[in-house]
Scaffold this active site. Structure first.
Site, PDB file in Angstrom:
ATOM      1  N   GLU A 177      -5.000  -9.237   3.869  1.00 30.03           N
ATOM      2  CA  GLU A 177      -5.772  -9.261   2.574  1.00 30.03           C
ATOM      3  C   GLU A 177      -4.811 -10.270   2.044  1.00 30.03           C
ATOM      4  OE1 GLU A 177      -4.444  -6.402  -0.545  1.00 30.03           O
ATOM      5  OE2 GLU A 177      -4.153  -5.260   1.066  1.00 30.03           O
TER       6      GLU A 177
ATOM      7  N   LYS B  50       0.678   5.937  -1.707  1.00 26.99           N
ATOM      8  CA  LYS B  50       1.320   6.185  -2.635  1.00 26.99           C
ATOM      9  C   LYS B  50       1.382   6.904  -3.206  1.00 26.99           C
ATOM     10  CE  LYS B  50       2.009   1.831  -3.514  1.00 26.99           C
ATOM     11  NZ  LYS B  50       1.262   1.447  -2.655  1.00 26.99           N
TER      12      LYS B  50
HETATM   13  N1  PSU Z   1      -1.427  -0.939  -2.643  1.00 24.62           N
HETATM   14  C1  PSU Z   1      -0.831  -1.816  -2.491  1.00 24.62           C
HETATM   15  N2  PSU Z   1      -0.644  -2.632  -3.009  1.00 24.62           N
HETATM   16  C2  PSU Z   1      -1.391  -3.070  -2.634  1.00 24.62           C
HETATM   17  C3  PSU Z   1      -3.206  -2.800  -3.073  1.00 24.62           C
HETATM   18  C4  PSU Z   1      -2.827  -1.416  -2.999  1.00 24.62           C
HETATM   19  O1  PSU Z   1       0.374  -1.054  -2.231  1.00 24.62           O
HETATM   20  O2  PSU Z   1      -1.275  -4.579  -3.301  1.00 24.62           O
HETATM   21  C5  PSU Z   1      -4.310  -3.331  -3.191  1.00 24.62           C
HETATM   22  C6  PSU Z   1      -5.070  -3.758  -2.259  1.00 24.62           C
HETATM   23  O3  PSU Z   1      -5.124  -4.654  -1.742  1.00 24.62           O
HETATM   24  C7  PSU Z   1      -6.082  -2.567  -2.319  1.00 24.62           C
HETATM   25  C8  PSU Z   1      -5.829  -2.588  -3.724  1.00 24.62           C
HETATM   26  O4  PSU Z   1      -6.845  -2.478  -1.599  1.00 24.62           O
HETATM   27  O5  PSU Z   1      -4.965  -2.888  -5.050  1.00 24.62           O
HETATM   28  C9  PSU Z   1      -6.441  -1.374  -4.388  1.00 24.62           C
HETATM   29  O6  PSU Z   1      -7.071  -1.764  -6.019  1.00 24.62           O
HETATM   30  P1  PSU Z   1      -7.834  -0.528  -6.976  1.00 24.62           P
HETATM   31  O7  PSU Z   1      -6.760   0.336  -6.689  1.00 24.62           O
HETATM   32  O8  PSU Z   1      -8.556  -1.178  -7.732  1.00 24.62           O
HETATM   33  O9  PSU Z   1      -9.512  -0.112  -6.302  1.00 24.62           O
END
Ligand code: PSU
Ligand code: MN
Length: 306
Positions: free
Chosen positions: A27, A162
């Site tokens: 990603e 997390k």
């Molecule tokens: N958790 C991490 N690192 C990240 C993300 C999540 O430890 O970079 C990023 C990923 O791209 C995940 C996104 O899909 O955040 C989720 O965002 P939201 O909680 O806004 O859905």
């Protein structure tokens, strides 16, 4: 190179897919919003070489100039990393407008799964997924990543979730939506920075071949969703539970005080935790991504044998 008129698969990725060789999707939100520059770019390039060292071809995914891209050049990765949070964080709902306007977007787990599937890539490695946020019973902040896992047939290899999230509710949500949650070599959900969360996963599988067999069966039956593989951070890089818990509690409180919400929440929490731990959380984050990249490459190779 592709049947989908919106999609550009890089020549290297297209050749690997056509030859039935293993490919691993990566990603780009982790690059632009998940880590600071320049560690984000260094990590992204190193992850690509780890995947190559393990016999697979990396396909970093993003939206550039309105084109869906599977396979980026080093310059494109550098561009996204340097631009950082100024790049649109692109989830499912953002794709239509970004593509129509010819804009850039960094792909989250959700949109990386969508584009990987369009390209014919089955395995995706990352750090952490989004989930059900703490307080979701009033904010309704539930990541679109969970919905995507329920509907798009891609295996996502991560380090668990997390505790910026409500891990119990995240697992309940995944259960309701029929997403298999696999522990790699563990019966306990890993908590990203640490190996243990106190929550159980559905199944423990212990080799890339077992992961590949389960995913292959899911595909063979025509089940529509994906699969979540949770791979514990190696012991030597895991963080002290008390230190990381305190930083997470403080970051969550700061987000609430400052009224951070919507798509800004996860990037805010990640950056604040990094600052509060003096960069230690970033070092762990980088190592767990490397670890997941290895497992994903080995699993993609096993899938090619089935
Ligand atoms: N958790 C991490 N690192 C990240 C993300 C999540 O430890 O970079 C990023 C990923 O791209 C995940 C996104 O899909 O955040 C989720 O965002 P939201 O909680 O806004 O859905
Ligand atoms: Mn959210």
């Amino acid at each position: 190179m592709s049947l989908n008129p919106y999609l550009d698969v890089s020549p290297e990725v297209a050749a690997a897919l056509a030859a039935g060789k293993p490919v691993v999707a990566l990603e780009s939100t982790i690059i632009s919003h998940g880590m600071p520059y320049p560690q984000n770019v260094e990590t992204a390039l190193q992850v690509e070489s780890i995947i190559r060292d393990n016999g697979a071809v990396p396909a970093t995914i993003a939206i550039l100039g309105g084109r869906l891209k599977a396979g980026l050049s080093h310059n494109e990765i550098e561009y996204l990393g340097k631009k950082g949070q100024a790049v649109n964080k692109a989830s499912r709902r953002d794709l239509a407008v970004l593509v129509a306007r010819g804009e850039d977007g960094a792909t989250t787990v959700t949109t990386t799964m969508i584009i990987a599937h369009m390209a014919g890539i089955q395995v995706f490695a990352t750090g952490g997924i989004g989930g059900v946020h703490r307080g979701a019973e009033t904010t309704m902040d539930i990541s679109a990543d969970l919905e995507e896992l329920a509907q798009t047939p891609v295996m996502v290899v991560c380090a668990g979730a997390k505790s910026i999230l409500d891990l119990g509710l995240t697992l309940e949500y995944l259960e309701t939506h029929g997403v298999p949650v696999i522990g790699y070599g563990t019966k306990e959900l890993p908590a990203f920075y640490t190996r243990k969360s106190g929550f159980s996963v559905d199944y423990e599988l212990d080799s890339p071949a077992e992961l590949a067999a389960a995913f292959h069966a899911s595909q063979g039956m025509g089940l529509k969703g994906g699969m979540l593989v949770t791979n514990p951070i190696p012991e030597e890089y895991s963080m002290d539970h008390a230190v990381i818990s305190a930083a997470i509690e403080q970051a969550v409180a700061m987000a609430k005080e400052q009224g951070i919400h919507g798509k800004a929440t996860t990037p805010f929490l990640l950056a604040t935790i990094k600052d509060l731990t003096g960069g230690d959380s970033l070092a762990s984050n980088i190592q767990l991504v490397f670890h997941n990249a290895r497992l994903a490459a080995q699993t993609a190779a096993e899938l090619c044998r089935l």
